[in-house]
Design an enzyme around this catalytic site. Sequence first.
Site, PDB file in Angstrom:
ATOM      1  N   THR A  40      -6.314  38.495 -16.087  1.00 12.40           N
ATOM      2  CA  THR A  40      -5.532  37.886 -15.001  1.00 12.40           C
ATOM      3  C   THR A  40      -4.920  36.570 -15.466  1.00 12.40           C
ATOM      4  O   THR A  40      -3.753  36.265 -15.175  1.00 12.40           O
ATOM      5  CB  THR A  40      -6.414  37.641 -13.767  1.00 12.40           C
ATOM      6  OG1 THR A  40      -7.102  38.838 -13.421  1.00 12.40           O
ATOM      7  CG2 THR A  40      -5.579  37.186 -12.593  1.00 12.40           C
ATOM      8  N   VAL A  68     -20.008  38.970 -17.546  1.00 17.30           N
ATOM      9  CA  VAL A  68     -20.270  37.684 -16.893  1.00 17.30           C
ATOM     10  C   VAL A  68     -19.109  36.734 -17.190  1.00 17.30           C
ATOM     11  O   VAL A  68     -18.905  36.329 -18.341  1.00 17.30           O
ATOM     12  CB  VAL A  68     -21.608  37.062 -17.377  1.00 17.30           C
ATOM     13  CG1 VAL A  68     -21.828  35.721 -16.685  1.00 17.30           C
ATOM     14  CG2 VAL A  68     -22.769  38.005 -17.121  1.00 17.30           C
ATOM     15  N   LYS A  69     -18.353  36.422 -16.141  1.00 12.74           N
ATOM     16  CA  LYS A  69     -17.217  35.507 -16.287  1.00 12.74           C
ATOM     17  C   LYS A  69     -17.272  34.389 -15.242  1.00 12.74           C
ATOM     18  O   LYS A  69     -17.099  33.221 -15.557  1.00 12.74           O
ATOM     19  CB  LYS A  69     -15.885  36.271 -16.135  1.00 12.74           C
ATOM     20  CG  LYS A  69     -15.608  37.304 -17.202  1.00 12.74           C
ATOM     21  CD  LYS A  69     -14.198  37.847 -17.115  1.00 12.74           C
ATOM     22  CE  LYS A  69     -14.042  38.813 -15.945  1.00 12.74           C
ATOM     23  NZ  LYS A  69     -14.633  40.126 -16.207  1.00 12.74           N
ATOM     24  N   THR A  70     -17.487  34.768 -13.995  1.00  8.89           N
ATOM     25  CA  THR A  70     -17.394  33.799 -12.899  1.00  8.89           C
ATOM     26  C   THR A  70     -18.747  33.449 -12.292  1.00  8.89           C
ATOM     27  O   THR A  70     -18.817  32.603 -11.395  1.00  8.89           O
ATOM     28  CB  THR A  70     -16.493  34.355 -11.778  1.00  8.89           C
ATOM     29  OG1 THR A  70     -17.026  35.609 -11.336  1.00  8.89           O
ATOM     30  CG2 THR A  70     -15.069  34.560 -12.276  1.00  8.89           C
ATOM     31  N   ASP A 128     -18.516  46.510  -9.819  1.00 11.78           N
ATOM     32  CA  ASP A 128     -18.138  45.096  -9.914  1.00 11.78           C
ATOM     33  C   ASP A 128     -19.291  44.207  -9.437  1.00 11.78           C
ATOM     34  O   ASP A 128     -19.877  44.460  -8.389  1.00 11.78           O
ATOM     35  CB  ASP A 128     -16.899  44.845  -9.056  1.00 11.78           C
ATOM     36  CG  ASP A 128     -16.074  43.677  -9.568  1.00 11.78           C
ATOM     37  OD1 ASP A 128     -16.680  42.630  -9.845  1.00 11.78           O
ATOM     38  OD2 ASP A 128     -14.846  43.823  -9.680  1.00 11.78           O
ATOM     39  N   ILE A 129     -19.614  43.204 -10.215  1.00 15.36           N
ATOM     40  CA  ILE A 129     -20.673  42.253  -9.847  1.00 15.36           C
ATOM     41  C   ILE A 129     -20.076  40.896  -9.491  1.00 15.36           C
ATOM     42  O   ILE A 129     -20.256  40.382  -8.392  1.00 15.36           O
ATOM     43  CB  ILE A 129     -21.686  42.091 -11.002  1.00 15.36           C
ATOM     44  CG1 ILE A 129     -22.294  43.447 -11.389  1.00 15.36           C
ATOM     45  CG2 ILE A 129     -22.792  41.099 -10.601  1.00 15.36           C
ATOM     46  CD1 ILE A 129     -23.021  44.151 -10.259  1.00 15.36           C
ATOM     47  N   LYS A 140     -17.932  34.377   3.468  1.00 13.51           N
ATOM     48  CA  LYS A 140     -18.979  33.654   4.205  1.00 13.51           C
ATOM     49  C   LYS A 140     -18.508  32.251   4.582  1.00 13.51           C
ATOM     50  O   LYS A 140     -18.736  31.773   5.697  1.00 13.51           O
ATOM     51  CB  LYS A 140     -20.245  33.557   3.345  1.00 13.51           C
ATOM     52  CG  LYS A 140     -21.335  32.691   3.972  1.00 13.51           C
ATOM     53  CD  LYS A 140     -22.576  32.611   3.108  1.00 13.51           C
ATOM     54  CE  LYS A 140     -23.614  31.697   3.749  1.00 13.51           C
ATOM     55  NZ  LYS A 140     -24.889  31.663   2.994  1.00 13.51           N
ATOM     56  N   ARG A 215      -3.276  59.230  20.595  1.00  9.69           N
ATOM     57  CA  ARG A 215      -2.717  58.996  21.930  1.00  9.69           C
ATOM     58  C   ARG A 215      -3.847  58.866  22.957  1.00  9.69           C
ATOM     59  O   ARG A 215      -3.797  58.033  23.848  1.00  9.69           O
ATOM     60  CB  ARG A 215      -1.795  60.142  22.331  1.00  9.69           C
ATOM     61  CG  ARG A 215      -0.541  60.258  21.478  1.00  9.69           C
ATOM     62  CD  ARG A 215       0.504  61.133  22.142  1.00  9.69           C
ATOM     63  NE  ARG A 215       0.042  62.473  22.442  1.00  9.69           N
ATOM     64  CZ  ARG A 215       0.103  63.498  21.601  1.00  9.69           C
ATOM     65  NH1 ARG A 215       0.582  63.313  20.389  1.00  9.69           N
ATOM     66  NH2 ARG A 215      -0.312  64.691  21.958  1.00  9.69           N
ATOM     67  N   HIS A 272      -8.859  76.591  21.157  1.00  8.55           N
ATOM     68  CA  HIS A 272     -10.128  75.917  21.428  1.00  8.55           C
ATOM     69  C   HIS A 272     -11.171  76.210  20.343  1.00  8.55           C
ATOM     70  O   HIS A 272     -12.304  76.564  20.616  1.00  8.55           O
ATOM     71  CB  HIS A 272     -10.656  76.300  22.803  1.00  8.55           C
ATOM     72  CG  HIS A 272      -9.719  75.948  23.914  1.00  8.55           C
ATOM     73  ND1 HIS A 272      -9.252  74.669  24.125  1.00  8.55           N
ATOM     74  CD2 HIS A 272      -9.117  76.727  24.857  1.00  8.55           C
ATOM     75  CE1 HIS A 272      -8.424  74.663  25.169  1.00  8.55           C
ATOM     76  NE2 HIS A 272      -8.318  75.896  25.618  1.00  8.55           N
ATOM     77  N   ASN A 411     -23.216  81.925  21.491  1.00  7.79           N
ATOM     78  CA  ASN A 411     -23.451  83.246  20.931  1.00  7.79           C
ATOM     79  C   ASN A 411     -22.121  83.982  20.812  1.00  7.79           C
ATOM     80  O   ASN A 411     -21.290  83.899  21.695  1.00  7.79           O
ATOM     81  CB  ASN A 411     -24.367  84.064  21.837  1.00  7.79           C
ATOM     82  CG  ASN A 411     -25.811  83.627  21.755  1.00  7.79           C
ATOM     83  OD1 ASN A 411     -26.303  83.247  20.687  1.00  7.79           O
ATOM     84  ND2 ASN A 411     -26.504  83.688  22.863  1.00  7.79           N
TER      85      ASN A 411
END
Length: 510
Positions: A40, A68-70, A128-129, A140, A215, A272, A411
């Site tokens: 990115t 592990v990046k962020t 994704d972690i 949050k 509807r 039906h 039946n």
Amino acid sequence: MRDLKQATSALISVFSKDGLAPIAKKLNKLGITIYSTGGTEKFIKDLGIEVIPVEDITSYPSILGGRVKTLHPKVFGGILNRQENESDVKELAEYEIPQLDIVIVDLYPFERTVVSGASEEDIIEKIDIGGISLIRAAAKNFKDVLCVSSVEDYKEFENLLNEKKGETSLADRKRFAAKAFNISSHYDTSIFNYFNAENEVNVYKESIQQGTELRYGENPHQKGFFFGDFDAMFKKIHGKELSYNNLLDVDAAVNLMNEFKGEAPTFAILKHNNACGLAQRETLHQAYTDALAGDPVSAFGGILISNIEIDKATAEEIHKLFCEVVISPSFSAEAEEILKGKKNRILLIQKEVELPKKQVRTCLNGVLVQEKDLKTDAAEDLKQATNNKPTDAELSDLLFASKICKHTKSNTIVLAKNKQLCASGTGQTSRVDALNQSIDKARSFNFDLSGAVMASDAFFPFPDCVEIAGNAGITAVIQPGGSIKDQLSIDYCNENDIAMVVTGTRHFKH
């Protein structure tokens, strides 16, 4: 609490870069500092936009092959701090943590990877972690942070930037937080269901992202919704919007016609949720004509379905009937033009889509979940119960009737002859009532039941049904068997030259 908040910084970490360029350019134009990671970061730099690598904040490189990046206090501290909390603000300064006002994340495509048939190793790597953690943290803390959690929301976010120049209201941030928690809960449900494919954990979890308000529901005073990807299964080429009841009937029609997939031209008419006409012939035109003859009264306002392309000749006949929906794998150009002659008639091209193998319905204060009835009675399943053996023609009709019976409300009794549904008794409280209803109905439409066959969705507890059927001209019967009084029915058949085969499989449909 502050309602309006001006963004000064944004963290962007996405898998798909589609639609990201205009957002990055707008953030840059508004003077909003951009932090980013990996691919990115490179994408944004290639746009000629200044971007700060997350590594500059954390003093750690991306490690473990990008796993592990962020995941670092300086990143999550920048997201989770409470701007009105003096202690939080003080700690940001003390530990040199930048405030992050906007978080833009697009998760690894877990579901798409599973559907692609990738190896388990590849699937696991698409869990994704870091991304899911960023989403949960930003959502949050919506009081201070706006979270954009999906490519689907880029356009709304871009419009927000254009309209408010980087300023957001509490309502904006809370709305995006709701979207974010929807993304995170759906993602976790997909992962859980992948790991719980064998139902080793006895719980029910489902999440469907596509939703449509109908509807109304079953009746006009009821609200109704459809949650599912209708467009993945059908191409709607004409007609009004489908109703709640239309969808139920379409579902019944598709499941019934799946029994005749790849066979000779077959046409069914449903009302039906039950077939009121069904026939299999050398041509589709004749199949439709004979299906309609099964019950031309009930066919009015019905759901029509074919197992092969609908041609001009068949369409000309269908056009004479008022019907709600016509479903087919395809329509010839001439057929499509003819059937579009009624503006409200719904025309659906059915696509090749694998249907769910489970059924779910609400019950009491919970839900009932079961495997679908995927068993279709075949010749090799049949056990001859009587001295009389069915003729080849009777055997073919018995299996034909059994397929219809499986998809008719219990039946039920189904009467068929020469690959044509003569009549069925549906949803009755006794099997005798179902049989009498089917005989009366067949006779009302001038069917000669001499040499016809009978299918029952469950066993006969007494010999009364075979006796009534024999008196009506029925010469062969297919039923599951399993009653402690089976022999009484078998004895009657033997005494009256009626052939009976048992399948060992009950097909109740409640």
